[in-house]
Scaffold this motif. Structure first.
Motif, short mmCIF file in Angstrom:
data_model
loop_
_atom_site.label_atom_id
_atom_site.label_comp_id
_atom_site.label_asym_id
_atom_site.label_seq_id
_atom_site.Cartn_x
_atom_site.Cartn_y
_atom_site.Cartn_z
N GLU A 1 -14.73 -41.11 -38.35
CA GLU A 1 -14.58 -39.68 -38.15
C GLU A 1 -14.65 -39.34 -36.67
OE1 GLU A 1 -16.38 -37.93 -42.31
OE2 GLU A 1 -17.70 -38.12 -40.59
N THR A 2 -15.50 -40.08 -35.94
CA THR A 2 -15.62 -39.83 -34.51
C THR A 2 -14.31 -40.09 -33.80
OG1 THR A 2 -17.95 -40.44 -34.61
CG2 THR A 2 -16.93 -40.43 -32.44
N GLU A 3 -13.64 -41.13 -34.20
CA GLU A 3 -12.40 -41.51 -33.55
C GLU A 3 -11.21 -40.71 -34.04
OE1 GLU A 3 -12.27 -43.50 -30.98
OE2 GLU A 3 -14.44 -43.64 -31.14
N SER A 4 -11.35 -40.01 -35.18
CA SER A 4 -10.24 -39.23 -35.70
C SER A 4 -10.21 -37.86 -35.03
CB SER A 4 -10.34 -39.08 -37.22
OG SER A 4 -11.47 -38.30 -37.54
N SER A 5 -9.08 -37.18 -35.14
CA SER A 5 -8.94 -35.85 -34.56
C SER A 5 -8.02 -35.02 -35.42
CB SER A 5 -8.38 -35.95 -33.14
OG SER A 5 -8.11 -34.66 -32.63
N LEU A 6 -8.27 -33.71 -35.39
CA LEU A 6 -7.38 -32.81 -36.12
C LEU A 6 -6.02 -32.71 -35.43
CD1 LEU A 6 -9.83 -29.85 -36.90
CD2 LEU A 6 -9.48 -31.99 -38.14
N GLY A 7 -5.99 -33.03 -34.17
CA GLY A 7 -4.76 -32.91 -33.40
C GLY A 7 -4.97 -31.99 -32.21
N ARG A 8 -4.57 -32.47 -31.03
CA ARG A 8 -4.87 -31.74 -29.79
C ARG A 8 -4.22 -30.36 -29.76
NH1 ARG A 8 -6.85 -33.89 -25.24
NH2 ARG A 8 -6.37 -36.01 -25.97
N GLU A 9 -3.09 -30.19 -30.42
CA GLU A 9 -2.36 -28.93 -30.35
C GLU A 9 -2.78 -27.95 -31.45
OE1 GLU A 9 -0.54 -28.45 -27.76
OE2 GLU A 9 -1.00 -30.50 -27.14
N ARG A 10 -3.67 -28.35 -32.32
CA ARG A 10 -4.03 -27.49 -33.45
C ARG A 10 -5.19 -26.56 -33.09
NH1 ARG A 10 -3.08 -32.02 -38.22
NH2 ARG A 10 -0.94 -31.36 -38.68
N GLU A 11 -5.23 -25.43 -33.80
CA GLU A 11 -6.29 -24.44 -33.60
C GLU A 11 -7.05 -24.26 -34.91
OE1 GLU A 11 -5.12 -20.76 -31.66
OE2 GLU A 11 -3.25 -21.72 -31.04
N LEU A 12 -8.36 -24.51 -34.87
CA LEU A 12 -9.22 -24.28 -36.02
C LEU A 12 -10.15 -23.12 -35.69
CD1 LEU A 12 -10.33 -25.10 -38.81
CD2 LEU A 12 -11.92 -26.65 -37.63
N MET A 13 -10.07 -22.07 -36.49
CA MET A 13 -10.90 -20.88 -36.28
C MET A 13 -11.90 -20.76 -37.42
SD MET A 13 -7.65 -18.58 -35.08
CE MET A 13 -6.54 -19.67 -35.98
N THR B 1 -11.05 -25.33 -31.04
CA THR B 1 -11.91 -24.75 -32.07
C THR B 1 -12.58 -23.49 -31.53
OG1 THR B 1 -12.38 -26.96 -32.95
CG2 THR B 1 -13.83 -25.18 -33.65
N ARG B 2 -12.46 -22.41 -32.29
CA ARG B 2 -13.11 -21.15 -31.93
C ARG B 2 -13.98 -20.69 -33.10
NH1 ARG B 2 -7.92 -20.39 -29.87
NH2 ARG B 2 -7.29 -18.98 -31.56
N LEU B 3 -15.08 -20.02 -32.75
CA LEU B 3 -16.05 -19.58 -33.75
C LEU B 3 -16.21 -18.07 -33.70
CD1 LEU B 3 -18.90 -22.19 -33.02
CD2 LEU B 3 -16.90 -22.49 -34.49
N LEU B 4 -16.32 -17.46 -34.89
CA LEU B 4 -16.63 -16.03 -34.97
C LEU B 4 -17.85 -15.86 -35.88
CD1 LEU B 4 -15.84 -13.05 -34.38
CD2 LEU B 4 -14.61 -13.09 -36.57
#
Length: 525
Positions: free
Chosen positions: A323-335, A427-430
């Motif tokens: 999981e540490t080595e995996s990524s959602l993708g540099r261009e993706r946005e997770l809010m 990644t952004r948090l609200l």
């Protein structure tokens, strides 16, 4: 009407034993006492002298030298049971007690309870498949002969197991018995007790087998009851309320546990502190009282787990290397929308769906029935979702063919927030800051099992500050984490004040953000 013969196993506190016997027999019940042969002879004589004129008290005709985990505990029980059967022909039920048990209901309530159903009360679960044993040896309890006490001779105990394992000295379990396991604190009907005693006389092979098993007080009666009594006449529960810590030690109850104990769906509780004089006095008076009604809420077990868990905050498992080595993708946005009031967050993300068209997912790491597509089984339960959190989110991005997604999370999921914020994705948090009224906290306590519909108001009153502090603590942890892209809206602020934070969180215009937070009932409970 039910008449109880209490089977009391004890080894100390002679004054407490005398008071307990006098209290329980004063209302018309009986007691058979087995006092450990290893205990002080003077204490035993003191008990016998004090109770010799009580016709409702008898003593086991033989005394065993008891050791934890040994057959001697079962033998001591059988000695006391034999005395009770012989001396108390009118007893309809036989109830196992220890010296530190006390009634948490009135005698009137207990008798009515036992009259209600024609069953035996004994925890009785399959030894091999139930998962009742949490730690320590399992099958080895049965298939090897145990001649040494693990607590007194640990080295010899495990050396004996090792030698038997090395030379293949296993033994067969009696073929006609399905071994069961459960708590030693049971309440059995007279005909069941008589059937057990008859079985003991006729099946010497079974007696030989159990004499060298380990911790037979958790298997002997439990197995024989299942063997001798129809399943429809067995209630697989104990009537004695007891709790264990994470370390396997019994929880001790003190004076301030009085109200908690009375609200549990049990007749007795174990174990009561020797120093809890006030609670003993009150429980003693209660047992003889008549016309007392009890409000059963039965939240004791979940409440203990909740309160004992406070302060143990932190990550239990480090992140898996894949999981540490995996990524959602540099261009993706997770809010990520963070809110303790799930209904508030769900209203907000529904507004986000309608106004922005973004794909939104509710509490997928906290709520098992959150709608998710079939992702090959990784989505089937909360444990899998959390364990493979990055893989799950990456698959959701791929499934919905999007690079922008909104999800909801509970503030308790701090490890999830840290993990996603450390990803190469944006990644952004609200955080939604809500007000928590006492009514809301009371409802929350009921929803999560910390309280029931009949929990006394005074118990809730003591519990609410702890729950409120727990929620404040979770919010403080989020603030202390110094997340880079954390935005916040507050219940007491106007839509105009909350809109800028939502605009930056979503990357939308101020007017669109204002439309999202302008929902009239957004914060309504």
């Amino acid at each position: 009407m039910a008449t109880i013969a209490f089977i009391l196993l004890c080894h100390k506190d002679p004054e407490g034993i005398i008071e307990q016997a006098q209290r329980l027999t004063a209302v018309g019940d009986y007691m058979a006492i087995h006092f450990d042969a290893r205990a002080r002879p003077a204490d035993y004589q003191r008990i016998r002298e004090a109770l010799r004129d009580n016709p409702r008290v008898t003593f086991s005709h033989k005394r065993a030298k008891c050791g934890w985990g040994e057959w001697s505990l079962v033998q001591a029980t059988l000695y006391a049971v034999q005395a009770a059967v012989a001396d108390f022909p009118r007893a309809t039920h036989f109830y196992m007690l220890s010296g530190d048990c006390m009634a948490i209901k009135s005698a009137e309530y207990a008798h009515d309870f036992l009259d209600r159903d024609e069953v035996d009360y004994i925890e009785s679960f399959d030894f091999h498949s139930s998962g009742w044993i949490k730690t320590g040896i399992r099958e080895e309890r049965l298939i090897y002969r145990h001649l040494f006490n693990e607590r007194q001779n640990k080295r010899l105990f495990y050396k004996s197991i090792d030698l038997q394992r090395r030379f293949g000295l296993t033994r067969a379990i009696p073929q006609d018995l399905q071994i069961q396991i459960g708590s030693q604190w049971w309440c059995l009907r007279r005909r069941t007790i008589e059937a057990i005693l008859g079985f003991c006389d006729s099946r010497r092979d079974v007696m030989r087998f159990f004499r060298t098993t380990w911790i037979p007080d958790e298997t002997f009666f439990q197995t024989l009851v299942r063997h001798l009594v129809p399943e429809t006449e067995i209630s697989a529960r104990s009537l004695t309320f007891l709790l264990f810590t994470d370390y396997g030690m019994p929880v001790t109850f003190y004076n301030d546990h009085y109200d908690l104990l009375l609200s549990q769906d049990y007749l007795f509780a174990r174990k009561i502190s020797l120093e809890a004089h006030e609670m003993k006095r009150r429980l003693g008076q209660l047992y003889a009282a008549r016309g007392v009604s009890f409000q059963i809420s039965n939240e004791g077990r979940s409440l203990f787990q909740f309160l004992s868990g406070r302060g143990r905050v932190g990550r239990r498992f480090v992140t898996r290397f894949w999981e540490t080595e995996s990524s959602l993708g540099r261009e993706r946005e997770l809010m990520i929308v963070i809110c303790k009031k799930w209904h508030v967050a769900k209203r907000l993300v529904e507004q986000i769906r309608q106004i922005t068209g973004l794909h939104c997912v509710d509490y997928l790491f906290h709520e098992g029935h959150t709608p998710l597509p079939d992702l090959g089984g990784i989505q089937t339960n909360l444990e899998k979702r959390t364990r493979h959190r990055r893989a799950l989110m990456r698959m959701l991005f791929d499934y919905h063919k999007t690079d922008r997604m909104v999800v909801c999370m509970d503030p308790s999921g701090l490890d999830l927030l840290h993990d996603f914020c450390s990803d190469r994705a944006q990644t952004r948090l609200l955080e939604i800051e809500c007000d928590f009224t006492d009514d809301y906290l009371s409802g929350h306590a009921r929803r999560v099992g910390l309280a029931g519909d009949r929990t006394p108001p005074e118990v809730l009153e003591r519990l609410l500050p702890t729950i409120r502090h727990d929620m404040t603590f979770e919010a403080d942890q989020i603030r202390d984490s110094d997340f880079e892209n954390l935005y916040r809206i507050r219940q007491h602020q106007t839509p105009a004040e909350n809109a800028p934070a939502v605009a930056r969180f979503l990357g939308v215009s101020d007017s669109a953000a204002h439309d999202i937070v302008a929902l009239d009932h957004l914060f309504t409970d």
